[in-house]
Design a protein around this motif. Structure first.
Motif, PDB file in Angstrom:
ATOM      1  N   GLN A 124       0.817  -1.209   0.000  1.00 29.53           N
ATOM      2  CA  GLN A 124       0.000   0.000   0.000  1.00 29.53           C
ATOM      3  C   GLN A 124       0.856   1.267   0.000  1.00 29.53           C
ATOM      4  OE1 GLN A 124      -0.557  -2.561   2.184  1.00 29.53           O
ATOM      5  NE2 GLN A 124      -2.319  -3.406   1.040  1.00 29.53           N
ATOM      6  N   ASP A 125       2.126   1.148   0.400  1.00 31.73           N
ATOM      7  CA  ASP A 125       3.003   2.321   0.451  1.00 31.73           C
ATOM      8  C   ASP A 125       3.535   2.717  -0.914  1.00 31.73           C
ATOM      9  OD1 ASP A 125       2.781   2.583   3.236  1.00 31.73           O
ATOM     10  OD2 ASP A 125       4.345   1.084   3.560  1.00 31.73           O
ATOM     11  N   VAL A 126       3.386   1.842  -1.909  1.00 27.66           N
ATOM     12  CA  VAL A 126       3.926   2.133  -3.249  1.00 27.66           C
ATOM     13  C   VAL A 126       2.823   2.005  -4.292  1.00 27.66           C
ATOM     14  CG1 VAL A 126       6.323   1.549  -2.746  1.00 27.66           C
ATOM     15  CG2 VAL A 126       4.723  -0.271  -3.337  1.00 27.66           C
ATOM     16  N   PRO A 127       1.793   2.829  -4.224  1.00 25.32           N
ATOM     17  CA  PRO A 127       0.651   2.672  -5.132  1.00 25.32           C
ATOM     18  C   PRO A 127       0.959   2.971  -6.582  1.00 25.32           C
ATOM     19  CG  PRO A 127       0.464   4.721  -3.897  1.00 25.32           C
ATOM     20  CD  PRO A 127       1.619   3.960  -3.307  1.00 25.32           C
ATOM     21  N   LEU A 128       2.041   3.723  -6.865  1.00 26.87           N
ATOM     22  CA  LEU A 128       2.359   4.107  -8.249  1.00 26.87           C
ATOM     23  C   LEU A 128       3.467   3.268  -8.860  1.00 26.87           C
ATOM     24  CD1 LEU A 128       2.318   8.025  -7.944  1.00 26.87           C
ATOM     25  CD2 LEU A 128       0.426   6.483  -8.493  1.00 26.87           C
ATOM     26  N   LEU A 129       4.120   2.419  -8.084  1.00 27.21           N
ATOM     27  CA  LEU A 129       5.300   1.700  -8.558  1.00 27.21           C
ATOM     28  C   LEU A 129       4.935   0.725  -9.679  1.00 27.21           C
ATOM     29  CD1 LEU A 129       8.318   1.273  -8.137  1.00 27.21           C
ATOM     30  CD2 LEU A 129       7.776  -0.518  -6.471  1.00 27.21           C
ATOM     31  N   THR A 130       5.557   0.931 -10.850  1.00 28.87           N
ATOM     32  CA  THR A 130       5.314   0.055 -12.003  1.00 28.87           C
ATOM     33  C   THR A 130       6.575  -0.656 -12.474  1.00 28.87           C
ATOM     34  OG1 THR A 130       5.654   1.904 -13.528  1.00 28.87           O
ATOM     35  CG2 THR A 130       3.399   1.470 -12.819  1.00 28.87           C
ATOM     36  N   ARG A 131       7.742  -0.033 -12.298  1.00 30.18           N
ATOM     37  CA  ARG A 131       8.999  -0.621 -12.757  1.00 30.18           C
ATOM     38  C   ARG A 131       9.965  -0.742 -11.590  1.00 30.18           C
ATOM     39  NH1 ARG A 131       9.905  -0.468 -18.388  1.00 30.18           N
ATOM     40  NH2 ARG A 131       8.149   0.435 -19.519  1.00 30.18           N
ATOM     41  N   LEU A 132      10.565  -1.926 -11.468  1.00 23.94           N
ATOM     42  CA  LEU A 132      11.433  -2.200 -10.328  1.00 23.94           C
ATOM     43  C   LEU A 132      12.651  -2.997 -10.771  1.00 23.94           C
ATOM     44  CD1 LEU A 132      11.934  -2.344  -7.213  1.00 23.94           C
ATOM     45  CD2 LEU A 132      10.617  -4.471  -7.241  1.00 23.94           C
ATOM     46  N   HIS A 133      13.837  -2.509 -10.392  1.00 23.75           N
ATOM     47  CA  HIS A 133      15.081  -3.256 -10.632  1.00 23.75           C
ATOM     48  C   HIS A 133      15.866  -3.301  -9.330  1.00 23.75           C
ATOM     49  CE1 HIS A 133      18.845  -4.710 -12.287  1.00 23.75           C
ATOM     50  NE2 HIS A 133      19.454  -3.685 -11.701  1.00 23.75           N
ATOM     51  N   ILE A 134      16.258  -4.493  -8.911  1.00 23.57           N
ATOM     52  CA  ILE A 134      17.062  -4.658  -7.706  1.00 23.57           C
ATOM     53  C   ILE A 134      18.278  -5.514  -8.044  1.00 23.57           C
ATOM     54  CG2 ILE A 134      17.163  -5.599  -5.371  1.00 23.57           C
ATOM     55  CD1 ILE A 134      14.263  -4.988  -5.020  1.00 23.57           C
ATOM     56  N   ASP A 135      19.452  -4.949  -7.770  1.00 22.44           N
ATOM     57  CA  ASP A 135      20.715  -5.669  -7.957  1.00 22.44           C
ATOM     58  C   ASP A 135      21.349  -5.807  -6.576  1.00 22.44           C
ATOM     59  OD1 ASP A 135      23.115  -6.743  -8.669  1.00 22.44           O
ATOM     60  OD2 ASP A 135      23.829  -5.005  -9.794  1.00 22.44           O
ATOM     61  N   ARG A 136      21.308  -7.019  -6.042  1.00 24.59           N
ATOM     62  CA  ARG A 136      21.863  -7.265  -4.713  1.00 24.59           C
ATOM     63  C   ARG A 136      23.352  -7.539  -4.850  1.00 24.59           C
ATOM     64  NH1 ARG A 136      21.533 -12.582  -1.255  1.00 24.59           N
ATOM     65  NH2 ARG A 136      22.021 -11.826   0.832  1.00 24.59           N
ATOM     66  N   VAL A 137      24.168  -6.640  -4.309  1.00 24.78           N
ATOM     67  CA  VAL A 137      25.616  -6.736  -4.466  1.00 24.78           C
ATOM     68  C   VAL A 137      26.244  -7.235  -3.174  1.00 24.78           C
ATOM     69  CG1 VAL A 137      25.662  -4.889  -6.165  1.00 24.78           C
ATOM     70  CG2 VAL A 137      25.976  -4.339  -3.759  1.00 24.78           C
ATOM     71  N   GLY A 138      27.502  -7.665  -3.298  1.00 22.60           N
ATOM     72  CA  GLY A 138      28.224  -8.140  -2.126  1.00 22.60           C
ATOM     73  C   GLY A 138      27.848  -9.565  -1.788  1.00 22.60           C
ATOM     74  N   SER A 139      28.572 -10.139  -0.859  1.00 22.07           N
ATOM     75  CA  SER A 139      28.325 -11.505  -0.421  1.00 22.07           C
ATOM     76  C   SER A 139      27.759 -11.486   0.986  1.00 22.07           C
ATOM     77  CB  SER A 139      29.623 -12.323  -0.448  1.00 22.07           C
ATOM     78  OG  SER A 139      30.602 -11.721   0.389  1.00 22.07           O
ATOM     79  N   SER A 140      26.870 -12.402   1.263  1.00 26.28           N
ATOM     80  CA  SER A 140      26.270 -12.486   2.594  1.00 26.28           C
ATOM     81  C   SER A 140      25.874 -13.923   2.860  1.00 26.28           C
ATOM     82  CB  SER A 140      25.049 -11.567   2.698  1.00 26.28           C
ATOM     83  OG  SER A 140      24.413 -11.737   3.945  1.00 26.28           O
ATOM     84  N   SER A 141      26.143 -14.389   4.053  1.00 25.84           N
ATOM     85  CA  SER A 141      25.767 -15.750   4.430  1.00 25.84           C
ATOM     86  C   SER A 141      24.286 -15.840   4.763  1.00 25.84           C
ATOM     87  CB  SER A 141      26.594 -16.200   5.638  1.00 25.84           C
ATOM     88  OG  SER A 141      26.400 -15.307   6.738  1.00 25.84           O
ATOM     89  N   ARG A 142      23.658 -14.695   4.990  1.00 26.39           N
ATOM     90  CA  ARG A 142      22.234 -14.684   5.308  1.00 26.39           C
ATOM     91  C   ARG A 142      21.407 -14.822   4.041  1.00 26.39           C
ATOM     92  NH1 ARG A 142      21.599  -9.250   8.634  1.00 26.39           N
ATOM     93  NH2 ARG A 142      23.027  -8.576   6.982  1.00 26.39           N
ATOM     94  N   PRO A 143      20.217 -15.409   4.151  1.00 23.75           N
ATOM     95  CA  PRO A 143      19.360 -15.541   2.962  1.00 23.75           C
ATOM     96  C   PRO A 143      18.916 -14.174   2.479  1.00 23.75           C
ATOM     97  CG  PRO A 143      18.151 -16.114   4.957  1.00 23.75           C
ATOM     98  CD  PRO A 143      19.593 -15.970   5.353  1.00 23.75           C
ATOM     99  N   ALA A 144      18.563 -14.119   1.207  1.00 28.03           N
ATOM    100  CA  ALA A 144      18.117 -12.857   0.623  1.00 28.03           C
ATOM    101  C   ALA A 144      16.871 -12.357   1.339  1.00 28.03           C
ATOM    102  CB  ALA A 144      17.834 -13.046  -0.863  1.00 28.03           C
TER     103      ALA A 144
END
Length: 533
Positions: free
Chosen positions: A223-243
């Protein structure tokens, strides 16, 4: 002037004692005349100076009054605002730099500054770069925190000027790991927190951020992003925790139709995305868990897809689930990057499980040298395919030929490349080029060859002549790049075809990309950065 010593002038003759008074008497009148001339010249200079001063005054008067009626000043503010918008970059978000619009516009004059700052549409697109220093010294840490504070404040002020306009924001963060002494307000997370108050106006968001930074978005709901139509996420770096994807409830936004994910994302099915409403999907490089089977499951949930790009790393064997044919009736453009030790292009692979009746553009890419042999995927079932790009070194020569032969006759644009492969394979050669004759590709309009160095100039010349010698030639563009020396002057040999409208560009130079410098343009495509800096 007459002189009795005319014959002596310009020689080595020296005057006798009795001639000296006579010579000096001859100079009295000329010296007097020179003084008169100098006086006249000084008077003329004074007169010229007076005239120049008057001229400058008149010019200043004229220019000041002409400025009042200058066309640019008479343009209504609403039209001038439209001109300002036309100055913004079309292909990317604006950067926080006075070297280009919109910030540059405010440096022309006070009225332009006032108008630009009061035009919300100029400030609704923003590219943010995390400030970085190359040292971890204490002084550098203090400077970095100051830079972060200024960057965050500038971004907040920028977006506040956009009033209620929908926002397009791209953020290029770093994979620098946070330490125990790193405050929550610092780093990429600090910048993201500054963007959260504007979430209700997010329309196009591109984030390159670490695991820890992305977690700060977990409080956002759909509900906080009522206008969002395009989304790109590039998760960088290494992490032992799940995404952190399951925590990012805003990914369920009801208007999101274009999604792009790259980096280590974990289980693709854990993404809380409304798959059935997606029109565009990209799962990019370094997505180390995407298998053929997982890709098929995702595609089966996206019936409305129009464009798709998949980077497949682990190729699973055919199973009951992947044997089911998935139909994507609206898909027009598909790119498959084969990054795994087995090929997605063999029979029983990805393409044998897809039905793509409306596909127009297909790219078969990859860098892992799997050396596909035997039976490869057939593209004969793509009745509307017009554009085809392929990394030729992914296949053995016989397999490559078999694959090209299966292409439908509707092909208009063909791109054959050996770019970005891990070792040089000579599968694309003169024999492969020779089979691209009009009987197999009757509608071919454009051919591009990139770094297929086993193709000779003679073979390319024969290809052009053969295609242009038919009764109704369709070939319009030939573009080739080789990392070798020139073997023959092809343009000189086909001048008649060039005069008829054929475009031929052949480059034998090595490609060079200047390294990116730390700048407001960081994270943008190389050619944009190179041209901007």
């Amino acid at each position: 002037m007459y002189s009795p010593f005319q014959s002596k002038l310009g020689t080595n003759y020296h005057a006798r004692d009795e001639e000296v008074p006579q010579i000096r008497s001859l100079l009295v009148q000329p010296l007097s005349r020179i003084q008169e001339i100098d006086t006249e010249i000084a008077e003329l200079h004074n007169a010229i100076d007076v005239l120049l001063t008057e001229k400058a005054t008149l010019r200043s008067y004229i220019q000041a009054h002409r400025t009042l009626v200058a066309p640019i000043r008479r343009i209504p503010p609403e039209i001038l605002s439209e001109i300002f918008e036309a100055c913004l970059p079309n292909e990317r978000n604006c950067v926080m730099s006075s070297a280009e619009a919109p910030m540059l516009l405010g440096r022309v004059c006070s009225s332009w500054r006032t108008l630009s700052l009061s035009t919300p549409s100029l400030w609704c697109r923003l590219h943010i770069v995390e400030p970085m220093l190359n040292t971890d010294a204490l002084a550098a840490h203090i400077i970095r925190e100051q830079m972060y504070a200024r960057r965050v404040e500038a971004a907040r002020a920028w977006l506040e000027r956009s009033c209620q306009c929908p926002l397009s924001i791209s953020l290029t963060g770093s994979d620098r790991r946070a330490t125990a002494n790193t405050p929550q307000s610092s780093g990429t997370a600090g910048i993201l927190q500054a963007l959260i108050p504007f979430a209700s106006r997010w329309e196009n968001i591109s984030l390159r951020a670490s695991h820890a930074a992305l977690e700060c978005l977990s409080n956002l709901s759909e509900q906080d992003v009522p206008l969002l139509t395009r989304l790109h996420i590039d998760r960088v770096g290494s992490s032992s925790r799940p995404a952190p994807w399951p925590k990012l409830e805003f990914l369920k936004g009801s208007q999101i139709t274009h999604c792009s994910f790259s980096g280590s994302h974990g289980n693709i099915h854990s993404l809380p995305v409304r798959w059935t409403q997606l029109l565009s999907l990209s799962i990019g490089r370094n997505a180390r868990s995407l298998t053929t089977e997982a890709a098929m499951k995702v595609l089966s949930r996206c019936p409305r897809l129009e464009t798709c790009e998949l980077t497949i790393v682990h190729i699973s064997p055919p199973s009951a689930s992947t044997a089911t044919i998935v139909t994507l009736p609206h898909l027009r453009a598909l790119t498959v990057n084969d990054e795994g030790p087995h090929s997605a292009y063999k029979s029983g692979g990805l393409f044998s499980c897809l039905s793509l009746p409306g596909l127009v553009q297909l790219e078969v890419l990859g860098s892992y040298m799997s050396g596909v042999t035997g039976s490869a995927a057939s593209f004969a079932s793509l009745p509307r395919l017009e554009s085809f790009t392929i990394i030729t070194a992914l296949f053995s020569k016989p397999t490559l030929i078999d694959l090209l032969v299966t292409l439908p006759p509707t092909i208009q644009r063909l791109h054959l490349s050996s770019l970005n492969v891990r070792r040089n394979h000579a599968h694309m050669d003169d024999d492969v080029l020779a089979m691209l004759d009009p009987s197999i590709f009757p509608n071919l309009e454009e051919l591009r060859i990139t770094e297929c160095n086993s193709v000779s100039d003679q073979a390319l010349f024969r290809f052009i002549v053969a295609r242009m010698s038919v009764e109704s030639p369709t070939l319009r563009i030939v573009n080739a790049h080789f990392k070798r020396s020139k073997q023959m002057d092809i343009p000189g040999e086909i001048q008649s075809f060039l005069d008829a409208g054929l475009q031929v560009i052949i480059d034998y130079q090595h490609r060079y990309h200047a390294p990116l410098r730390s700048s407001p343009w960081k994270g943008l495509p190389d050619e944009i950065v190179k041209n901007a800096i």
